[in-house]
Design a protein around this motif. Structure first.
Motif, short mmCIF file in Angstrom:
data_model
loop_
_atom_site.label_atom_id
_atom_site.label_comp_id
_atom_site.label_asym_id
_atom_site.label_seq_id
_atom_site.Cartn_x
_atom_site.Cartn_y
_atom_site.Cartn_z
N UNK A 226 0.85 -1.20 0.00
CA UNK A 226 0.00 0.00 0.00
C UNK A 226 0.88 1.24 0.00
N UNK A 227 0.66 2.13 -0.96
CA UNK A 227 1.33 3.43 -1.01
C UNK A 227 0.26 4.49 -0.75
N UNK A 228 0.43 5.25 0.32
CA UNK A 228 -0.64 6.15 0.74
C UNK A 228 -0.16 7.60 0.81
N UNK A 229 -1.08 8.51 0.54
CA UNK A 229 -0.80 9.93 0.65
C UNK A 229 0.25 10.40 -0.34
N UNK A 230 1.08 11.36 0.08
CA UNK A 230 2.15 11.85 -0.79
C UNK A 230 1.67 12.95 -1.72
N UNK A 261 -2.45 13.59 3.21
CA UNK A 261 -1.25 13.46 4.04
C UNK A 261 -0.02 13.23 3.17
N UNK A 262 1.04 13.97 3.41
CA UNK A 262 2.36 13.61 2.91
C UNK A 262 3.28 13.47 4.13
N UNK A 263 4.45 12.87 3.91
CA UNK A 263 5.40 12.64 5.02
C UNK A 263 4.69 11.96 6.19
N UNK A 264 3.86 11.00 5.85
CA UNK A 264 3.01 10.31 6.82
C UNK A 264 3.74 9.09 7.37
N UNK A 265 3.51 8.79 8.64
CA UNK A 265 4.03 7.56 9.21
C UNK A 265 3.09 6.40 8.94
N UNK A 266 3.65 5.25 8.56
CA UNK A 266 2.83 4.08 8.23
C UNK A 266 3.35 2.88 9.01
N UNK A 499 5.24 9.33 -0.54
CA UNK A 499 4.25 8.35 -0.05
C UNK A 499 4.75 7.67 1.23
N UNK A 500 3.78 7.21 2.02
CA UNK A 500 4.07 6.27 3.09
C UNK A 500 3.69 4.89 2.60
N UNK A 501 4.46 3.88 2.99
CA UNK A 501 4.27 2.55 2.41
C UNK A 501 4.21 1.49 3.51
#
Length: 511
Positions: A226-230, A261-266, A499-501
């Motif tokens: 999963x690649x999220x935000x960015x 969200x960018x620079x998000x913690x996953x 992205x957060x992955x």
């Protein structure tokens, strides 16, 4: 046989009693043509003959034939056949198949009829694919009960393969301690006492650094990336999510988050993916969302105490840990811990340094934080959090200072790649061996990547997105640890860096 002083060199007729005429004929034809016809009816006799005659090419053909036909009903029989003829290639493939499909194989009649040494060998493997250690306990008891009068004497050997310290305390009390087989063995009760001490006296846990405290992890099981935000091509912050299926090797769009969200913690825990904090283009965030892949839904959980972007997030034990980051004013050294069962965050032990845009990985029950910056300097230093001591300690620094790096744990080691060292954007990568406390360079990535995300999936390491100093990247590279090479994979279809992955593994039942 015919050109030395062996007895057969003097005989006009040599009897080959080890195999039948059809098998010998096929082997002679192979010697002249290089081709051999293998079927389920003759593969065992051909393998036996090839082993006796030391015909490695025929053994390899037989191995390929059997490996292609492995299933949960025959894998134990094929593995036993391979062991008879010491065919290592078949044994290796069969072992990996058993580990990957353990829960199904363990329900078979073949498994229940295995001898004690074979069962112990299987249950002791680090890479058994299970949801929890409770399943290993239940299977071990089922094997004992299949022929209890003759197997009861082995109860302590079977229980010793179960990593009792990984069982939930209430399961130990309600299920293990009360099980009739366990109660009837003094040695079993000693093993239970050891596990109870582990849970009740945390300061003694350091004395139990054995296989019994090591989480099982099967690297052969594919998950969904999963690649999220960015960011998008216009450099706007996104809530969009896309997923990569390693089997089809394709990216596709999935359910979006509720917040950009960018620079998000996953972090991923119990097959749920958490999106923690980040930056919405205006401010740093405290909010946290969790994705349930089975329901394909995002929902909010309790927010962080501090707003953070460029943070480190990881699952350790039954909690989520968030370390460092940037709150819009300064880099942070604080740590927050989330308990999903209570839906609450609490502050943990503060790190030794303020760290923003660092890398994080978990191995051996410890949390490692690598590199990052404090707004003034970029680090190569590494610190490790030991949950049993509730303290941070320094370990060997990386060979290169890095912030905005990618980091991931795989096979008992930590891999880091990319980042920024203050003067240049990096391609370099290195690996940390905790047993030796040493870092070593590995092959560099193909492209420079700052703000890169690293994840492990199906025995491979994926380096996703990033920034090369000129533009955001939608590309992905794949690292093969056994070969020490990087290759380019399919590009993302919607994201351009930031992205957060995370990887949500499939469950054993989905195999």
């Amino acid at each position: 046989m015919f050109t030395t002083d062996m007895l057969e060199s003097q005989q006009k007729e040599v009897r080959m009693n080890q195999f039948d005429s059809d098998t010998l004929e096929r082997i002679i034809l192979f010697a002249y043509t290089g081709k051999i016809r293998i079927s389920t009816n003759n593969v065992q006799s051909l393998l036996s003959a090839a082993n006796f005659l030391q015909l490695t090419p025929v053994q390899e053909h037989c191995a390929n034939f059997l490996n292609a036909r492995l299933n949960t009903a025959n894998v134990l029989g094929i593995r036993a056949l391979a062991a008879t003829y010491n065919c290592q290639s078949i044994m290796k493939v069969a072992d990996r198949f058993i580990q990957k499909h353990f829960l199904t194989v363990a329900q078979s009649e073949e498994f229940l009829n295995l001898d004690v040494d074979s069962v112990i060998s299987i249950l002791s493997k680090d890479e058994l694919f299970v949801d929890n250690e409770e399943q290993v306990f239940e299977i071990s008891m089922k094997w004992l009960q299949h022929d209890l009068p003759n197997r009861a004497i082995h109860s302590h050997k079977l229980l010793a393969t179960v990593r009792l310290t990984l069982l939930k305390p209430h399961f130990i009390t309600d299920e293990v301690c009360k099980h009739p087989i366990v109660r009837s063995s003094l040695v079993c009760r000693d093993l239970i006492d050891e596990a109870k001490d582990y849970h009740l006296i945390p300061e003694r846990r350091a004395l139990m650094r054995t296989f019994r405290t090591k989480q099982r992890c099967c690297h052969d099981v594919p998950g969904i990336v999963y690649a999220i935000g960015g960011l998008n091509t216009a450099n706007d912050v996104m809530s969009m999510v896309e997923i990569f299926d390693p089997l089809s090797r394709k990216w596709s769009i999935a359910k979006s988050m509720g917040t950009v969200r960018s620079r998000v913690g996953v972090a991923v825990m119990q097959r749920k993916l958490y999106a923690i904090g980040g930056f919405n283009g205006i401010d740093r965030l405290r909010t946290v969302e969790v994705f349930d892949a089975q329901k394909s839904t995002w929902s909010e959980v309790a927010p962080l105490n501090n707003k953070r972007s460029a943070l480190c997030a990881a699952a350790l034990g039954e909690c989520l840990y968030v370390c460092g980051g940037y709150d819009g004013i300064s880099s942070l050294s604080t740590v927050e811990i989330f308990n999903p069962s209570t839906n609450k965050w609490k502050f943990g032990k503060v790190m030794k340094r303020q760290r923003c845009a660092a890398g994080v990985a978990v191995i051996g029950g410890c949390l490692y934080i690598m590199g990052g910056h404090d707004g003034m300097s970029i680090f190569n230093s590494v610190e490790r959090y030991n949950s049993e001591k509730d303290d941070w300690e320094s370990v060997s620094p990386m060979l290169s200072k890095r912030c905005r790096l990618g980091a991931v744990a795989f096979d008992g080691k930590i891999y880091v790649a990319g980042g920024y060292d203050g003067t240049q954007f990096l391609r370099t990568a290195e690996v940390y061996d905790p047993d030796k406390d040493t870092w070593t360079y590995i092959s560099p990535m193909i492209l420079k990547r700052s703000r890169v995300s690293l994840v492990v999936n199906n025995g491979l390491i994926y380096a996703i997105a990033g920034y090369d100093g000129d533009s955001n990247l939608s590309s992905m590279e794949i690292y093969r640890p056994n070969e020490n090479i990087w290759t380019l994979g399919p590009n993302m279809i919607a994201h351009e860096g930031g992205v957060g992955v995370g990887v949500i593994p499939i469950s054993p039942e989905q195999l």
